[in-house]
Design a protein around this motif. Structure first.
Motif, PDB file in Angstrom:
ATOM      1  N   ILE A  95     -16.788   4.869 -14.076  1.00  0.00           N
ATOM      2  CA  ILE A  95     -15.858   5.262 -13.030  1.00  0.00           C
ATOM      3  C   ILE A  95     -14.829   4.145 -12.849  1.00  0.00           C
ATOM      4  O   ILE A  95     -15.178   2.986 -12.623  1.00  0.00           O
ATOM      5  N   TYR A  96     -13.570   4.525 -12.979  1.00  0.00           N
ATOM      6  CA  TYR A  96     -12.455   3.580 -12.734  1.00  0.00           C
ATOM      7  C   TYR A  96     -11.688   4.052 -11.510  1.00  0.00           C
ATOM      8  O   TYR A  96     -11.066   5.112 -11.522  1.00  0.00           O
ATOM      9  N   ASN A  97     -11.771   3.291 -10.442  1.00  0.00           N
ATOM     10  CA  ASN A  97     -11.063   3.625  -9.205  1.00  0.00           C
ATOM     11  C   ASN A  97      -9.666   3.006  -9.232  1.00  0.00           C
ATOM     12  O   ASN A  97      -9.490   1.867  -9.656  1.00  0.00           O
ATOM     13  N   PHE A  98      -8.698   3.765  -8.770  1.00  0.00           N
ATOM     14  CA  PHE A  98      -7.326   3.233  -8.711  1.00  0.00           C
ATOM     15  C   PHE A  98      -6.646   3.663  -7.415  1.00  0.00           C
ATOM     16  O   PHE A  98      -7.135   4.529  -6.705  1.00  0.00           O
TER      17      PHE A  98
ATOM     18  N   VAL B  52       4.309   7.184   0.505  1.00  0.00           N
ATOM     19  CA  VAL B  52       3.486   7.970  -0.414  1.00  0.00           C
ATOM     20  C   VAL B  52       2.441   7.060  -1.052  1.00  0.00           C
ATOM     21  O   VAL B  52       2.761   5.956  -1.503  1.00  0.00           O
ATOM     22  N   LYS B  53       1.196   7.530  -1.075  1.00  0.00           N
ATOM     23  CA  LYS B  53       0.109   6.789  -1.707  1.00  0.00           C
ATOM     24  C   LYS B  53      -0.583   7.695  -2.721  1.00  0.00           C
ATOM     25  O   LYS B  53      -0.862   8.862  -2.425  1.00  0.00           O
ATOM     26  N   LEU B  54      -0.855   7.154  -3.882  1.00  0.00           N
ATOM     27  CA  LEU B  54      -1.549   7.892  -4.937  1.00  0.00           C
ATOM     28  C   LEU B  54      -2.764   7.083  -5.362  1.00  0.00           C
ATOM     29  O   LEU B  54      -2.644   5.921  -5.750  1.00  0.00           O
ATOM     30  N   ASN B  55      -3.944   7.682  -5.260  1.00  0.00           N
ATOM     31  CA  ASN B  55      -5.154   7.010  -5.720  1.00  0.00           C
ATOM     32  C   ASN B  55      -6.147   8.051  -6.213  1.00  0.00           C
ATOM     33  O   ASN B  55      -5.835   9.225  -6.321  1.00  0.00           O
ATOM     34  N   GLY B  56      -7.348   7.598  -6.503  1.00  0.00           N
ATOM     35  CA  GLY B  56      -8.373   8.484  -7.038  1.00  0.00           C
ATOM     36  C   GLY B  56      -9.278   7.724  -7.986  1.00  0.00           C
ATOM     37  O   GLY B  56      -9.454   6.505  -7.866  1.00  0.00           O
TER      38      GLY B  56
ATOM     39  N   THR C 169       2.745   9.857   4.704  1.00  0.00           N
ATOM     40  CA  THR C 169       2.945   9.683   6.142  1.00  0.00           C
ATOM     41  C   THR C 169       4.443   9.595   6.411  1.00  0.00           C
ATOM     42  O   THR C 169       5.167   8.898   5.692  1.00  0.00           O
ATOM     43  N   THR C 170       4.895  10.327   7.413  1.00  0.00           N
ATOM     44  CA  THR C 170       6.309  10.342   7.776  1.00  0.00           C
ATOM     45  C   THR C 170       6.436  10.102   9.268  1.00  0.00           C
ATOM     46  O   THR C 170       5.794  10.783  10.074  1.00  0.00           O
ATOM     47  N   GLU C 171       7.273   9.140   9.636  1.00  0.00           N
ATOM     48  CA  GLU C 171       7.498   8.849  11.041  1.00  0.00           C
ATOM     49  C   GLU C 171       8.579   9.777  11.589  1.00  0.00           C
ATOM     50  O   GLU C 171       9.642   9.927  10.990  1.00  0.00           O
ATOM     51  N   THR C 172       8.287  10.434  12.717  1.00  0.00           N
ATOM     52  CA  THR C 172       9.259  11.311  13.367  1.00  0.00           C
ATOM     53  C   THR C 172       9.414  10.913  14.822  1.00  0.00           C
ATOM     54  O   THR C 172       8.500  10.350  15.427  1.00  0.00           O
TER      55      THR C 172
ATOM     56  N   ASP D 264       0.847  -1.184   0.000  1.00  0.00           N
ATOM     57  CA  ASP D 264       0.000   0.000   0.000  1.00  0.00           C
ATOM     58  C   ASP D 264       0.887   1.240   0.000  1.00  0.00           C
ATOM     59  O   ASP D 264       1.283   1.736   1.043  1.00  0.00           O
ATOM     60  N   GLY D 265       1.226   1.754  -1.202  1.00  0.00           N
ATOM     61  CA  GLY D 265       2.079   2.915  -1.316  1.00  0.00           C
ATOM     62  C   GLY D 265       3.530   2.547  -1.582  1.00  0.00           C
ATOM     63  O   GLY D 265       3.886   1.371  -1.719  1.00  0.00           O
ATOM     64  N   PHE D 266       4.382   3.561  -1.649  1.00  0.00           N
ATOM     65  CA  PHE D 266       5.798   3.342  -1.875  1.00  0.00           C
ATOM     66  C   PHE D 266       6.587   4.318  -0.994  1.00  0.00           C
ATOM     67  O   PHE D 266       6.073   5.330  -0.529  1.00  0.00           O
TER      68      PHE D 266
END
Length: 477
Positions: free
Chosen positions: A474-477, A104-108, A162-165, A95-97
């Motif tokens: 509608i195509y969800n990605f 980082v996650k990219l969808n829509g 999301t970034t862990e600090t 889920d993400g890279f």
């Protein structure tokens, strides 16, 4: 490699039996002459001793074989575990890279809409304001001619990080865009303009940025029409929100939000033709305090619900009232309340409903869209408009792939009786009806068809209706 367990005891017994028999029998026959010459008992004892010695050797051989097999099995398991660990390390997260220490996650989704308007061209949206605007332009109850068009403007992109600090824990970011920008054109070489819908960061329980207002309510069904139902609480704006996690008791959101509103209703003219009043928009420059919003969300069995409220401090400059040069500033208080719920039944039926209303909430309640927050009364004082409405939804899962929705919304506005200018063109009431079927043959793809009807009535009784049929992919990605 076989998964059958190695059975050392069975092999040891078999080997012992075979070797013992193979060695003992010849020795027994070779010893028979000696039995005749000596004591038969002594000879038999010697023979038993020799057989025990051979059996001990067989047992030692079997034990060595067991140990070798165990070492081989341990090496195989270690190699398999190492290969699994290497494979997981080489793969990107499902889920993400990762970019540095940030995920980082990219969808829509990509949405194509083909729309047939019965009365006029309203694009991929239809609301009561379209109906009355066309009426005013065409001058008939059902104005204009049929029109068909298509668009991809509702296509949406969402980027989250999301970034862990070490200091603040997890810090998140979110940006959402669509293509409903102001400069859209179908001209050759042109196309939809992108715009930012939401953009915020999260630190712990804080949300900072542009998001749906905390006063928003989404307890209504899915519509293909971009406008959605009347009376929805619908606003995206800058805010600072804190969420209290109440564990099993739900969540409580508290927020300070930008007070920029939809202004003050302007009177047309006084009897002598001079301006009745002028006012600046009720925006940041006229609203010294942010809007305060609070919302509680919870659930009880199959029912989820929310209760929300908002408080506003509205201010405007009033000029030229009754011929005066300047009436100065005036302020008023605005407020709103909302209750919404969703009830999921075991029959695949989902019932949803919202009821909302208040004063000075024109920017929040879709009635029909962005109505004024305030008006000026006969005494030159600022007053808040009353607006209210409701939405009712029935959603039915017909099959695992097919869902139907019926969404009805109706909104109302007060008719001020303490003004001397004309309120004939003010909004009185409006409603929308959406009926659709959504077909999802595979997980990322949805096909839909929807009938939309929108109605608008002014304070003077003039009304108009608009209708369309919309087909969407509608195509969800």
């Amino acid at each position: 490699m076989s998964t059958t367990p190695f059975r050392s005891a069975r092999v040891r017994a078999a080997v012992r039996g075979v070797l013992g028999t193979t060695i003992a029998v010849p020795m027994l026959f070779s010893a028979m002459p000696a039995l005749a010459q000596g004591s038969q008992q002594d000879q038999m004892q010697q023979l038993r001793d020799q057989i025990r010695m051979l059996q001990q050797k067989v047992d030692d051989m079997a034990a060595q074989q067991d140990a070798a097999q165990a070492r081989q099995q341990a090496r195989s398991e270690t190699d398999a575990a190492s290969q699994t660990a290497i494979g997981q390390a080489d793969k990107e997260p499902a889920d993400g890279f990762k970019v540095g220490n940030t995920t980082v996650k990219l969808n829509g989704y990509l949405k194509f809409d083909a729309v047939y308007d019965f009365e006029d061209d309203h694009g991929a949206s239809l609301g009561p304001s379209d109906a009355i605007a066309t009426l005013n332009a065409k001058g008939t109850d059902h104005p204009g001619d049929g029109n068909i068009g298509a668009t991809v403007k509702q296509t949406r992109l969402k980027l989250s990080t999301t970034t862990e600090t070490e200091t603040f824990g997890e810090i998140g970011g979110y940006i959402e865009m669509d293509f409903y920008g102001d400069n859209y054109s179908d001209a050759f070489g042109d196309g939809p303009d992108p715009r930012v819908r939401r953009a915020y960061l999260t630190v712990g329980n804080f949300l900072i940025g542009r998001d749906w207002s905390t006063f928003s309510d989404f307890n209504y069904g899915t519509t293909l029409n971009f406008y959605g139902p009347q009376a929805q609480l619908f606003e995206r704006q800058a805010q600072v929100r804190y969420t209290f996690d109440m564990k099993d008791a739900g969540t409580l959101d508290v927020a300070l939000e930008t007070p920029t509103g939809d202004g003050v209703e302007n009177g047309l003219a006084s009897d002598d033709g001079s301006p009745y009043f002028q006012s600046n928009q009720t925006g940041n420059e006229d609203s010294p305090l942010p809007d305060f919003a609070i919302r509680y969300q919870g659930s009880q069995g199959p029912v989820s619900f929310q209760v929300a409220g908002i408080a506003r401090y509205l201010k405007a400059d009033i000029q030229g009232f009754n011929g005066a040069d300047d009436n100065g500033n005036d302020t008023t208080f605005g407020w709103g309340l909302d209750v919404g719920a969703t009830w999921s039944l075991p029959t695949g039926t989902t019932l949803m409903g919202t009821v909302a209303g208040g004063e000075g909430i024109g920017k929040y309640i879709y009635a029909p869209a962005g109505g004024a927050d305030t008006y000026i009364n006969n005494n030159g004082e600022l007053e808040a408009f009353q607006r209210w409405g409701y939405i009712a939804t029935i959603s039915q899962e017909l099959t695992s792939e097919l869902t139907g929705n019926v969404i009805w919304g109706q909104a109302f506005s007060e008719n001020p009786n303490n003004v001397s200018y004309s309120t004939a063109a003010f909004h009185d009431n409006s409603d929308t009806l959406a009926v659709n079927l959504l077909y999802t043959p595979v997980d990322p793809l949805t096909l839909g068809i929807e009938y939309n009807r929108a109605f608008y009535e002014q304070q003077d009784g003039v009304d108009a209706t608009a209708q369309n049929v919309q087909f969407s992919t509608i195509y969800n990605f």
